[in-house]
Design a protein around this motif. Structure first.
Motif, PDB file in Angstrom:
ATOM      1  N   GLY A 135       0.810  -1.209   0.000  1.00  0.00           N
ATOM      2  CA  GLY A 135       0.000   0.000   0.000  1.00  0.00           C
ATOM      3  C   GLY A 135       0.843   1.258   0.000  1.00  0.00           C
ATOM      4  O   GLY A 135       0.552   2.217  -0.723  1.00  0.00           O
ATOM      5  N   GLU A 136       1.899   1.250   0.802  1.00  0.00           N
ATOM      6  CA  GLU A 136       2.772   2.425   0.874  1.00  0.00           C
ATOM      7  C   GLU A 136       3.491   2.661  -0.449  1.00  0.00           C
ATOM      8  O   GLU A 136       3.592   3.793  -0.919  1.00  0.00           O
ATOM      9  N   GLN A 137       3.993   1.599  -1.039  1.00  0.00           N
ATOM     10  CA  GLN A 137       4.762   1.757  -2.269  1.00  0.00           C
ATOM     11  C   GLN A 137       3.872   2.113  -3.459  1.00  0.00           C
ATOM     12  O   GLN A 137       4.234   2.936  -4.295  1.00  0.00           O
ATOM     13  N   SER A 138       2.690   1.479  -3.531  1.00  0.00           N
ATOM     14  CA  SER A 138       1.814   1.666  -4.695  1.00  0.00           C
ATOM     15  C   SER A 138       0.725   2.707  -4.478  1.00  0.00           C
ATOM     16  O   SER A 138      -0.097   2.931  -5.370  1.00  0.00           O
ATOM     17  N   LYS A 139       0.690   3.308  -3.285  1.00  0.00           N
ATOM     18  CA  LYS A 139      -0.326   4.320  -2.964  1.00  0.00           C
ATOM     19  C   LYS A 139      -1.737   3.752  -3.098  1.00  0.00           C
ATOM     20  O   LYS A 139      -2.616   4.334  -3.726  1.00  0.00           O
ATOM     21  N   ILE A 140      -1.932   2.584  -2.516  1.00  0.00           N
ATOM     22  CA  ILE A 140      -3.231   1.902  -2.539  1.00  0.00           C
ATOM     23  C   ILE A 140      -3.715   1.763  -1.102  1.00  0.00           C
ATOM     24  O   ILE A 140      -2.927   1.488  -0.194  1.00  0.00           O
ATOM     25  N   ASP A 141      -5.003   1.937  -0.899  1.00  0.00           N
ATOM     26  CA  ASP A 141      -5.596   1.768   0.422  1.00  0.00           C
ATOM     27  C   ASP A 141      -5.295   0.360   0.930  1.00  0.00           C
ATOM     28  O   ASP A 141      -5.636  -0.634   0.285  1.00  0.00           O
ATOM     29  N   GLN A 142      -4.656   0.266   2.089  1.00  0.00           N
ATOM     30  CA  GLN A 142      -4.270  -1.037   2.628  1.00  0.00           C
ATOM     31  C   GLN A 142      -5.467  -1.960   2.794  1.00  0.00           C
ATOM     32  O   GLN A 142      -5.351  -3.181   2.621  1.00  0.00           O
ATOM     33  N   ALA A 143      -6.620  -1.402   3.107  1.00  0.00           N
ATOM     34  CA  ALA A 143      -7.814  -2.226   3.320  1.00  0.00           C
ATOM     35  C   ALA A 143      -8.184  -3.018   2.069  1.00  0.00           C
ATOM     36  O   ALA A 143      -8.786  -4.092   2.160  1.00  0.00           O
ATOM     37  N   LEU A 144      -7.815  -2.493   0.898  1.00  0.00           N
ATOM     38  CA  LEU A 144      -8.104  -3.185  -0.360  1.00  0.00           C
ATOM     39  C   LEU A 144      -7.095  -4.294  -0.649  1.00  0.00           C
ATOM     40  O   LEU A 144      -7.291  -5.087  -1.573  1.00  0.00           O
ATOM     41  N   LEU A 145      -6.033  -4.354   0.144  1.00  0.00           N
ATOM     42  CA  LEU A 145      -4.949  -5.303  -0.110  1.00  0.00           C
ATOM     43  C   LEU A 145      -4.907  -6.467   0.876  1.00  0.00           C
ATOM     44  O   LEU A 145      -4.302  -7.498   0.590  1.00  0.00           O
ATOM     45  N   VAL A 146      -5.542  -6.314   2.019  1.00  0.00           N
ATOM     46  CA  VAL A 146      -5.433  -7.335   3.067  1.00  0.00           C
ATOM     47  C   VAL A 146      -6.018  -8.668   2.616  1.00  0.00           C
ATOM     48  O   VAL A 146      -5.402  -9.727   2.784  1.00  0.00           O
ATOM     49  N   GLY A 147      -7.213  -8.645   2.031  1.00  0.00           N
ATOM     50  CA  GLY A 147      -7.849  -9.886   1.595  1.00  0.00           C
ATOM     51  C   GLY A 147      -7.033 -10.621   0.547  1.00  0.00           C
ATOM     52  O   GLY A 147      -6.791 -11.828   0.658  1.00  0.00           O
ATOM     53  N   ILE A 148      -6.587  -9.913  -0.475  1.00  0.00           N
ATOM     54  CA  ILE A 148      -5.839 -10.550  -1.558  1.00  0.00           C
ATOM     55  C   ILE A 148      -4.462 -11.011  -1.072  1.00  0.00           C
ATOM     56  O   ILE A 148      -3.914 -12.003  -1.575  1.00  0.00           O
ATOM     57  N   THR A 149      -3.903 -10.338  -0.069  1.00  0.00           N
ATOM     58  CA  THR A 149      -2.626 -10.778   0.493  1.00  0.00           C
ATOM     59  C   THR A 149      -2.804 -12.074   1.274  1.00  0.00           C
ATOM     60  O   THR A 149      -1.968 -12.988   1.193  1.00  0.00           O
ATOM     61  N   ALA A 150      -3.901 -12.181   2.017  1.00  0.00           N
ATOM     62  CA  ALA A 150      -4.199 -13.437   2.719  1.00  0.00           C
ATOM     63  C   ALA A 150      -4.369 -14.573   1.715  1.00  0.00           C
ATOM     64  O   ALA A 150      -3.888 -15.696   1.928  1.00  0.00           O
ATOM     65  N   VAL A 151      -5.032 -14.282   0.609  1.00  0.00           N
ATOM     66  CA  VAL A 151      -5.205 -15.266  -0.462  1.00  0.00           C
ATOM     67  C   VAL A 151      -3.846 -15.704  -1.003  1.00  0.00           C
ATOM     68  O   VAL A 151      -3.609 -16.895  -1.247  1.00  0.00           O
ATOM     69  N   ALA A 152      -2.944 -14.758  -1.179  1.00  0.00           N
ATOM     70  CA  ALA A 152      -1.612 -15.082  -1.695  1.00  0.00           C
ATOM     71  C   ALA A 152      -0.853 -16.003  -0.740  1.00  0.00           C
ATOM     72  O   ALA A 152      -0.195 -16.959  -1.172  1.00  0.00           O
ATOM     73  N   PHE A 153      -0.945 -15.733   0.554  1.00  0.00           N
ATOM     74  CA  PHE A 153      -0.269 -16.580   1.539  1.00  0.00           C
ATOM     75  C   PHE A 153      -0.807 -18.013   1.471  1.00  0.00           C
ATOM     76  O   PHE A 153      -0.035 -18.976   1.469  1.00  0.00           O
ATOM     77  N   MET A 154      -2.134 -18.152   1.419  1.00  0.00           N
ATOM     78  CA  MET A 154      -2.719 -19.491   1.345  1.00  0.00           C
ATOM     79  C   MET A 154      -2.378 -20.173   0.027  1.00  0.00           C
ATOM     80  O   MET A 154      -2.175 -21.395  -0.019  1.00  0.00           O
ATOM     81  N   THR A 155      -2.296 -19.401  -1.041  1.00  0.00           N
ATOM     82  CA  THR A 155      -1.938 -19.976  -2.335  1.00  0.00           C
ATOM     83  C   THR A 155      -0.532 -20.553  -2.293  1.00  0.00           C
ATOM     84  O   THR A 155      -0.271 -21.637  -2.831  1.00  0.00           O
ATOM     85  N   VAL A 156       0.383 -19.859  -1.639  1.00  0.00           N
ATOM     86  CA  VAL A 156       1.738 -20.392  -1.471  1.00  0.00           C
ATOM     87  C   VAL A 156       1.689 -21.684  -0.666  1.00  0.00           C
ATOM     88  O   VAL A 156       2.357 -22.670  -1.004  1.00  0.00           O
ATOM     89  N   GLN A 157       0.875 -21.708   0.379  1.00  0.00           N
ATOM     90  CA  GLN A 157       0.800 -22.901   1.225  1.00  0.00           C
ATOM     91  C   GLN A 157       0.288 -24.105   0.442  1.00  0.00           C
ATOM     92  O   GLN A 157       0.778 -25.219   0.627  1.00  0.00           O
TER      93      GLN A 157
END
Length: 381
Positions: free
Chosen positions: A160-182
């Motif tokens: 969010g800080e680097q891309s200037k995106i609201d962090q709230a819009l990134l939390v869900g997709i980041t959780a998805v990414a972690f599970m996808t790696v798992q």
């Protein structure tokens, strides 16, 4: 998995219960537009089913036993499984950040004590064990002590800080990414292109615009308030496709309305789709083919009946007493307004098997603990 990285080892320490607690913690940090979508995604790709298949002596035989049809392998859908999340728009940035974060785990494992841990290349935010802690991580032990939820939030914050995106819009997709790696493994995760699977027109929509569209009901005309009016409602089954809509009448179930949509060669798209966009087989809640996630309008569907509630638990899709859950059987869910749904690419009947497996594992753990206590007692004597 063979040759697991330290990040994968960490993720694999988290079972369904740990992930449920993590998602509960993250819920308040996820933007409303993706709050339901994130829960639906995790229901679509259940960790216990993945582990059961991984540990099976004969994977294909077990898949047949559980009547798994369609594409249930997350490793085949690394870039597309989350297309219905608003956060999918930021998948390239999030995927890159998670890859760098996983690489940082290796650096932390090898680094000398006292060296700070930062998410290399995705911002300058120091990774802390807990919020407001001033001491950066300097060892693998400290990294392991940090909760999964905090690590997901850290990556989302950095992106969010680097891309200037609201962090709230990134939390869900980041959780998805972690599970996808798992589930898919870090190597496969890195090999995926990291592309967005929606067109530019839909990618430009704001979260507020999507929320308004989900909340909107069809106009029933000047006399729509009368009970004699034959009300019709719109069901949207893909928010990123303007043609992915069909009409149904008041109190019709979602599957019945979908059957009237003959706009495409459905079987060519998915062999399970025999008469419309929603896969169907029995129409009596006996097969589990027609399960769907409800992105918007769950409150506009009739309450779960006794049969639907019983069968959806047996199938393994969801275990809840909520009258209007986010996962429904389309052949049972009657509409009382416009709704937005998402259709999973697979179906099966695995609930009973997983519960039996869990009971066996719990019993095994109890026996092991009891045996250990006996051994300790004998040693003391």
């Amino acid at each position: 998995m063979n040759n697991e990285t330290s990040f994968e080892i960490f993720l694999n320490r988290h079972d369904e219960e740990a992930w449920s607690a993590t998602l509960a913690t993250l819920q308040r940090s996820i933007h409303e537009v993706d709050r339901n979508a994130t829960q639906i995604w995790f229901a679509f790709y259940p960790l216990p089913l993945f582990r059961a298949l991984e540990e099976a002596e004969d994977r294909e035989k077990l898949a047949q036993q559980l009547l798994l049809l369609g594409d249930y392998e997350l490793k085949n859908q690394i870039d597309t499984s989350h297309r219905f999340l608003y956060g999918h728009r930021f998948w390239p940035q999030v995927k890159k950040a998670v890859e760098q974060y996983a690489d940082e785990w290796h650096r932390v494992q090898s680094a000398e004590a006292g060296v700070g841990c930062r998410v290399s290349g995705v911002g300058t935010s120091t990774l802390h064990p807990t919020p407001n802690t001033l001491h950066p991580m300097s060892s693998q032990t400290e990294v392991y002590a940090t909760s999964l939820a905090d690590q997901i939030l850290e990556v989302a914050h950095a992106v969010g800080e680097q891309s200037k995106i609201d962090q709230a819009l990134l939390v869900g997709i980041t959780a998805v990414a972690f599970m996808t790696v798992q589930q898919a493994g870090l190597a496969a995760f890195k090999r995926a292109p990291g592309a967005i699977a929606i067109d530019r027109k839909h990618a430009k929509k704001s979260p507020e615009q999507i929320l308004r569209e989900r909340a909107k009901d069809d106009s029933q005309g000047f006399f729509g308030f009368l009970k004699t009016v034959d009300k019709q409602w719109t069901v949207t089954w893909d928010e990123n496709d303007d043609g992915a809509r069909y009409k149904l009448r008041e109190a019709q179930d979602l599957a019945w309305g979908a059957a009237s949509d003959q706009s495409r060669d459905w079987k060519a798209i998915d062999p399970r789709r025999v008469e419309g966009p929603i896969p169907v087989e029995c129409r009596s809640a006996s097969c589990g083919t027609c399960w769907v996630g409800v992105l918007g309008g769950a409150e506009k569907l009739a309450d779960v009946g006794a049969r639907e509630g019983k069968k959806i638990k047996e199938f393994g899709y969801i275990d809840t007493a909520e009258p209007k859950p986010l996962i429904r059987l389309a052949c049972q869910a009657q509409s009382e307004g416009a709704v937005s749904i998402v259709i999973p690419p697979w179906n099966g009947q695995f609930g009973k098997y997983l519960r039996t497996l869990k009971e066996q594992n719990d019993t095994s753990i109890k026996i092991t603990v009891k045996s250990g206590d006996v051994a300790k007692a004998e040693l003391v004597q």
